[in-house]
Design a protein around this motif. Structure first.
Motif, PDB file in Angstrom:
ATOM      1  N   ASP A   1       0.834  -1.015   0.120  1.00 12.86           N
ATOM      2  CA  ASP A   1      -0.038   0.151  -0.150  1.00 12.86           C
ATOM      3  C   ASP A   1       0.988   1.389   0.006  1.00 12.86           C
ATOM      4  O   ASP A   1       0.443   2.201  -0.591  1.00 12.86           O
ATOM      5  CB  ASP A   1      -0.882   0.071   1.211  1.00 12.86           C
ATOM      6  N   ALA A   2       1.891   1.146   0.790  1.00 13.10           N
ATOM      7  CA  ALA A   2       2.825   2.532   0.951  1.00 13.10           C
ATOM      8  C   ALA A   2       3.450   3.045  -0.509  1.00 13.10           C
ATOM      9  O   ALA A   2       3.549   4.083  -0.894  1.00 13.10           O
ATOM     10  CB  ALA A   2       3.875   2.077   1.787  1.00 13.10           C
ATOM     11  N   PRO A   3       3.879   1.955  -1.332  1.00 17.35           N
ATOM     12  CA  PRO A   3       4.676   2.449  -2.594  1.00 17.35           C
ATOM     13  C   PRO A   3       3.378   2.586  -3.638  1.00 17.35           C
ATOM     14  O   PRO A   3       3.763   3.519  -4.510  1.00 17.35           O
ATOM     15  CB  PRO A   3       5.551   1.500  -2.894  1.00 17.35           C
ATOM     16  N   LEU A   4       2.378   1.966  -3.517  1.00 14.35           N
ATOM     17  CA  LEU A   4       1.311   2.220  -4.599  1.00 14.35           C
ATOM     18  C   LEU A   4       0.531   3.420  -4.364  1.00 14.35           C
ATOM     19  O   LEU A   4       0.328   3.875  -5.546  1.00 14.35           O
ATOM     20  CB  LEU A   4       0.498   0.897  -4.442  1.00 14.35           C
ATOM     21  N   ALA A   5       0.510   3.765  -3.264  1.00 16.39           N
ATOM     22  CA  ALA A   5      -0.426   5.052  -3.017  1.00 16.39           C
ATOM     23  C   ALA A   5       0.478   6.384  -3.813  1.00 16.39           C
ATOM     24  O   ALA A   5      -0.486   6.978  -4.652  1.00 16.39           O
ATOM     25  CB  ALA A   5      -0.467   5.638  -1.674  1.00 16.39           C
ATOM     26  N   PRO A   6       1.640   6.492  -3.643  1.00 14.08           N
ATOM     27  CA  PRO A   6       2.066   7.527  -4.320  1.00 14.08           C
ATOM     28  C   PRO A   6       2.313   7.130  -5.951  1.00 14.08           C
ATOM     29  O   PRO A   6       2.493   8.165  -6.806  1.00 14.08           O
ATOM     30  CB  PRO A   6       3.631   7.699  -3.751  1.00 14.08           C
ATOM     31  N   LEU A   7       2.332   6.123  -6.292  1.00 13.08           N
ATOM     32  CA  LEU A   7       2.251   5.770  -7.749  1.00 13.08           C
ATOM     33  C   LEU A   7       1.201   6.165  -8.228  1.00 13.08           C
ATOM     34  O   LEU A   7       0.784   6.805  -9.438  1.00 13.08           O
ATOM     35  CB  LEU A   7       2.350   4.212  -7.929  1.00 13.08           C
TER      36      LEU A   7
END
Length: 295
Positions: free
Chosen positions: A243-249
């Motif tokens: 979830d952490a890297p996908l959100a800024p993506l």
């Protein structure tokens, strides 16, 4: 072979839930309603879509199904509703950086609870991968703005523990109707937001809120409910770290918000940790299955 197929399906479903839940940062950017009103209607639409899914799945007797929610289902719903509220409330008192890093410890909490409640000791690769994912989130949030506050940090940790407990409960009680409990949970979350909500949102906002409830809440819960039963809690939580890297993506793709270099580096570490763990586990399980067949 069925266990291996279920394991792979569990990975796919929990990954999908992380993908759906990572959209949580998209909708507040396009919805103009205040936060309690947004949470109210997100919960209402989420419950409606979950109800529709169960209606299509059940084809009759759905009200009996909802009425048969046992005490563990009610407990699951209460914990889920509390997790939603604590997670959102935490950002009033602490920074996004603190909240993200605190949530990244969920694999360790889930692993500890799974060991105590289920007797499932986390594998060495799961522990190492969880630590690597945590370090990746820490790198991502290293340039975050704002300092945390103890009250906000405690709320974020409460949400983290609640999510870990949901993973363990779903795996322990095989007969627990997770979808019915999730439907009740979203309604409870909406009810908690109702006293603080404002005026009825505009038509455009209502469309966005319906999408918010369907994609972020209902679809995420459906995938999580089925997938979390096929994986040990530590591995379910490890995938949740995506979830952490996908959100800024999403922010990059939809709003042209270019991520900081620390976000890109930390996100790559998280993805690599999750991918390495499940590649090794899948190979190990495949080898074990072949050995058992040959024996």
């Amino acid at each position: 072979m069925d266990r291996q197929k279920n394991y792979r399906l569990g990975i796919l479903l929990v990954s999908a839930s992380a993908l759906f839940w990572s959209t949580a940062g998209i909708f507040p950017r396009i919805i103009h309603a205040d936060t309690p009103t947004m949470l109210l209607w997100r919960g209402v639409f989420g419950a409606l879509f979950l109800f529709a899914y169960m209606l299509a799945e059940e084809r009759g007797g759905i009200f009996r199904r909802l009425g048969n929610i046992d005490r563990y289902g009610v407990l699951y719903a209460l914990i889920g509703a509390g997790a939603m509220q604590m997670f959102i409330a935490s950002f009033r008192y602490t920074s996004v950086a603190h909240g993200a890093v605190i949530y990244a410890v969920v694999p360790f909490v889930a692993g500890g609870l799974g060991w105590l409640v289920l007797g499932e000791k986390p594998s060495r690769t799961a522990a190492v991968s969880s630590l690597a994912a945590l370090s990746g989130v820490a790198v991502m949030m290293g340039s975050g703005q704002g300092e945390g506050h103890i009250s906000g940090d405690l709320l974020a940790f409460g949400a983290t523990c609640s999510m870990a407990l949901l993973m363990v409960l779903g795996r322990k009680f095989a007969n627990l109707d997770l979808l019915a409990a999730a439907c009740l949970s979203t309604l409870l979350s909406a009810m908690l937001s109702y006293p603080f909500s404002g005026a009825l949102p505009s038509g455009t906002d209502m469309i966005s809120l319906a999408a918010f409830g369907m994609i972020n809440q209902a679809a995420g819960f459906i995938c999580f409910a089925f997938g979390s039963r096929m994986l040990p809690p530590t591995e379910t939580a490890l995938i949740g770290a995506l979830d952490a890297p996908l959100a800024p993506l999403w922010a990059w793709l939809l709003f042209a918000i270019v991520p900081a270099s620390s976000t890109l580096i930390g996100g790559a570490i998280v993805f690599a940790a999750v991918l390495a763990h499940f590649t090794l586990q899948t190979r190990s399980r495949g080898a074990a299955s072949r050995d058992s067949i040959s024996a």
